[in-house]
Design an enzyme around this catalytic site. Structure first.
Site, PDB file in Angstrom:
ATOM      1  CG  HIS A  86      13.265  -4.482  -6.845  1.00 61.54           C
ATOM      2  ND1 HIS A  86      13.246  -5.488  -5.895  1.00 61.54           N
ATOM      3  CD2 HIS A  86      11.962  -4.199  -7.119  1.00 61.54           C
ATOM      4  CE1 HIS A  86      11.992  -5.808  -5.634  1.00 61.54           C
ATOM      5  NE2 HIS A  86      11.189  -5.031  -6.351  1.00 61.54           N
ATOM      6  CG  HIS A  98       8.820   0.868  -1.579  1.00 60.73           C
ATOM      7  ND1 HIS A  98       7.754   1.115  -2.409  1.00 60.73           N
ATOM      8  CD2 HIS A  98       8.798  -0.466  -1.324  1.00 60.73           C
ATOM      9  CE1 HIS A  98       7.112  -0.017  -2.648  1.00 60.73           C
ATOM     10  NE2 HIS A  98       7.729  -0.994  -1.997  1.00 60.73           N
TER      11      HIS A  98
END
Length: 172
Positions: free
Chosen positions: A115, A34
């Site tokens: 990220h 995620h």
């Protein structure tokens, strides 16, 4: 209860991230790959009734946008974390910012770096080997993001979806 707000990328990106996470991420079983938009925060479930309309408002006012991943990067020397670097864009940065102002507490402990974690809590020598190998690889992922998820943490420390908010949807 602990909550968080994330974007789950499409399955093909999750599959690639998981190919590394299975081996290099001890939190692999606790949450799928995620992009964290809002770090874990505590909130009483009664207060959630006030927050849900604001999350819907943000989703309704947001248009789908694209993300790109071209390489891996790291948070070294702060931590031995390796991640797919999501190229920052105005839409993603603006969306994340909205979860730290207004009705939301600003609980940011560090600047937002979009990220997807693929390795963490590595020993120094393992970190050097893994990052040394991965940084030579090129990645070429593009995806359209059209939703975000509000998660909550279970007693076993895993995270599950509380509600999904689709972008640009009419208020019903």
């Amino acid at each position: 209860m602990k909550y968080g707000i994330v974007i789950f990328p499409p399955k093909y990106i999750q599959d690639e991230a998981n190919s590394y996470r299975k081996r290099y991420d001890p939190k692999y079983s606790l949450i799928p790959p995620h992009i964290t938009l809002k770090e874990a925060f505590d909130m009483d479930e009664k207060e959630m009734d006030k927050l849900i309309p604001e999350l819907k408002r943000i989703a309704n006012a947001t248009n789908p946008f694209s993300i790109e991943i071209r390489k891996v990067s790291t948070f070294f020397p702060v931590t031995n974390t390796i991640y797919f670097k999501v190229e920052p864009n105005d839409e993603l940065m603006n969306l994340q910012k909205q979860f730290h102002e207004g009705k939301f507490e600003n609980n940011m402990s560090h600047p937002f770096v979009p990220h997807i974690t693929i390795a963490q809590n590595l020993r120094d020598d393992e970190y050097s080997d893994v990052f040394g190998t991965l940084k030579m690889n090129q990645f070429n992922f593009e995806a359209t993001i059209d939703r975000f998820q509000l998660l909550y943490q279970l007693e076993n420390q895993s995270w599950t979806v509380y509600e999904t908010f689709v972008f640009g949807k009419e208020i019903v």
